[in-house]
Each structure stands twice: as C-alpha cells, then as structure tokens.
Write a protein that holds these residues in place. Structure first.
Motif, PDB file in Angstrom:
ATOM      1  N   GLN A 106      24.389   8.291   8.984  1.00  0.00           N
ATOM      2  CA  GLN A 106      24.419   6.841   9.053  1.00  0.00           C
ATOM      3  C   GLN A 106      25.712   6.301  10.007  1.00  0.00           C
ATOM      4  OE1 GLN A 106      25.422   5.819   4.480  1.00  0.00           O
ATOM      5  NE2 GLN A 106      22.866   6.513   4.110  1.00  0.00           N
ATOM      6  N   LEU A 107      26.579   6.959   9.924  1.00  0.00           N
ATOM      7  CA  LEU A 107      28.121   5.800  10.754  1.00  0.00           C
ATOM      8  C   LEU A 107      27.089   6.986  12.633  1.00  0.00           C
ATOM      9  CD1 LEU A 107      30.258   4.572  11.339  1.00  0.00           C
ATOM     10  CD2 LEU A 107      31.601   6.228  11.363  1.00  0.00           C
ATOM     11  N   LEU A 108      26.636   7.346  12.436  1.00  0.00           N
ATOM     12  CA  LEU A 108      26.648   8.345  13.600  1.00  0.00           C
ATOM     13  C   LEU A 108      25.182   7.911  14.547  1.00  0.00           C
ATOM     14  CD1 LEU A 108      29.219   9.929  13.689  1.00  0.00           C
ATOM     15  CD2 LEU A 108      28.840  11.919  14.596  1.00  0.00           C
ATOM     16  N   PHE A 109      23.868   7.836  13.285  1.00  0.00           N
ATOM     17  CA  PHE A 109      22.839   7.832  14.011  1.00  0.00           C
ATOM     18  C   PHE A 109      21.971   6.235  14.012  1.00  0.00           C
ATOM     19  CE2 PHE A 109      23.819  12.905  14.180  1.00  0.00           C
ATOM     20  CZ  PHE A 109      23.657  12.379  15.426  1.00  0.00           C
ATOM     21  N   GLN A 110      22.960   5.336  12.736  1.00  0.00           N
ATOM     22  CA  GLN A 110      22.260   4.395  12.447  1.00  0.00           C
ATOM     23  C   GLN A 110      23.151   3.270  12.978  1.00  0.00           C
ATOM     24  OE1 GLN A 110      21.246   5.188   8.561  1.00  0.00           O
ATOM     25  NE2 GLN A 110      19.067   6.151   9.011  1.00  0.00           N
ATOM     26  N   ARG A 111      22.708   1.986  12.419  1.00  0.00           N
ATOM     27  CA  ARG A 111      23.472   1.121  12.299  1.00  0.00           C
ATOM     28  C   ARG A 111      23.847   0.400  11.103  1.00  0.00           C
ATOM     29  NH1 ARG A 111      24.474  -1.507  17.163  1.00  0.00           N
ATOM     30  NH2 ARG A 111      23.224   0.248  18.992  1.00  0.00           N
ATOM     31  N   THR A 112      24.044   1.762  10.476  1.00  0.00           N
ATOM     32  CA  THR A 112      24.827   1.313   8.962  1.00  0.00           C
ATOM     33  C   THR A 112      26.240  -0.205   8.735  1.00  0.00           C
ATOM     34  OG1 THR A 112      24.132   2.787   8.445  1.00  0.00           O
ATOM     35  CG2 THR A 112      25.259   1.788   6.329  1.00  0.00           C
ATOM     36  N   VAL A 113      26.543  -0.069   9.700  1.00  0.00           N
ATOM     37  CA  VAL A 113      27.837  -0.731   9.631  1.00  0.00           C
ATOM     38  C   VAL A 113      27.572  -2.255   9.640  1.00  0.00           C
ATOM     39  CG1 VAL A 113      30.252  -1.871   9.262  1.00  0.00           C
ATOM     40  CG2 VAL A 113      29.682   0.936   8.877  1.00  0.00           C
TER      41      VAL A 113
END
Length: 197
Positions: A106-113
């Motif tokens: 999630q941190l590397l490949f999505q915009r979760t934060v």
C-alpha cells in the motif's frame, strides 16, 4: 575509528522504522501515530524528532526502505532470456512481493496515506525498479510506454485482487502465468502489426 554515536543513532533509527512498520500493520498506514511508534520503542514521542523531523519523514524512510527491499529481490529474480518465461518470473516476483506484506504494498504502490508524497531521493529509488522493468521489456523489443503501463496494471490488479479477496490464499496468484501469456500474445501481435516499436 568507529563513530559509536552515529552507529547508535542508526540502530535507533532502524528500531523506530521497525516499530513504524509494526504499528502500520496493526493500525493501518493512515492510522500510524508517532505516539504509538514511540511507545513501541520505549521512548517519549518528542524524542522521535531527534531521528525523524515529522511523521511524513517516517513514511518517507519506510518508503525508501521498502523500495530498496523490492530492488534487492528484483535483482535476484533469475531471467533466462526467454521472453515469456522472464515475464512470468518478473510478475511472480512482483505479486509475491506485494502479497507477502500488504502494508508495504500500500505504501509503495498505492496512495493510502492522505497528503504523503515521497521525497525526490526516495522516489528515485522506486524509479530504479521501473527502469529495470522497462529495460527487460526493451530486451524483447517492447519500447511502447503503453505496453509498460499495461504490464504494471496487470501486476497491481492481480496483487490487489489477491490481497483484497483472498488474503493468504492463491486464487489470483494462480492466474499470473495465464495473464502473462495473454499479455505476451497481445504485445507480440502489436509488434508484428507495427503498432508497438
């Protein structure tokens, strides 16, 4: 001479990062708080600022660390020179990397934060992985940016489905080879038709 102070500082930073990953896995990336991280390492929250300037700086260090882990594993992926076999190997590695640690994915490949953007330095580490994939595709004659986009969409799509709908299972992992066969047939057809340089 050894710089013991720098060594202690680096060890404490590493311990804080480990605690941040543990907290993010337990509370979700967006739920990470410096208070919880500090509690896990046995220090007061203000003391964390001696190691990281802000929560975004912690996220940035986590992002860079995750990207380095990805690159190290990617470098160990055995390629044979057979285009389809290599596509399958690369896809298996990527999806395996993503599904073994969904928080890191999630941190590397999505915009979760919300609001987090990696620093230019950390983002440069992530671009190395994409550069290697682009080079692998160029090695089989595929230089069309859309072909790279399609490949990354297939990889993240399978990873998303696996993480979301069958965590710990292999329902979508089992589709990797078939997806790469379809992808390879598609780009091969386009290359023969002259649509992809």
């Amino acid at each position: 001479m050894r710089d013991r102070k720098s060594e202690r500082h680096a060890r404490t930073r590493a311990e804080i990062l480990d605690a941040a990953w543990e907290t993010a896995r337990a509370e979700g990336l967006a739920g990470l708080t410096l208070r919880d991280v500090a509690r896990r390492v046995g220090m007061q929250p203000p003391s964390l600022y001696s190691y990281f300037a802000s929560k975004d700086a912690v996220y940035d260090a986590m992002f860079a660390q995750g990207c380095r882990e990805f690159l190290e594993g990617q470098a160990r992926t055995a390629l044979t020179g057979d285009a389809l076999a290599d596509l399958k190997a690369v896809a298996r590695y990527f999806i395996g990397f993503c599904t073994e640690n969904p928080t890191r994915y999630q941190l590397l490949f999505q915009r979760t934060v919300p609001g987090f953007e990696p620093s230019a330095e950390s983002f440069a580490v992530s671009e190395e992985g994409l550069k290697a994939l682009r080079g692998m595709l160029a090695g089989i004659g595929v230089t069309d940016p859309e072909a790279l986009d399609l490949l990354t969409a297939l990889g993240t799509g399978l990873a998303d489905q696996q993480i979301s709908n069958d965590p710990g299972g292999d329902r979508w992992i089992r589709l990797i080879d078939e997806a790469m066969e379809m992808y390879f047939a598609h780009i091969s057809k386009r290359m023969k038709a002259g649509d992809a340089p």
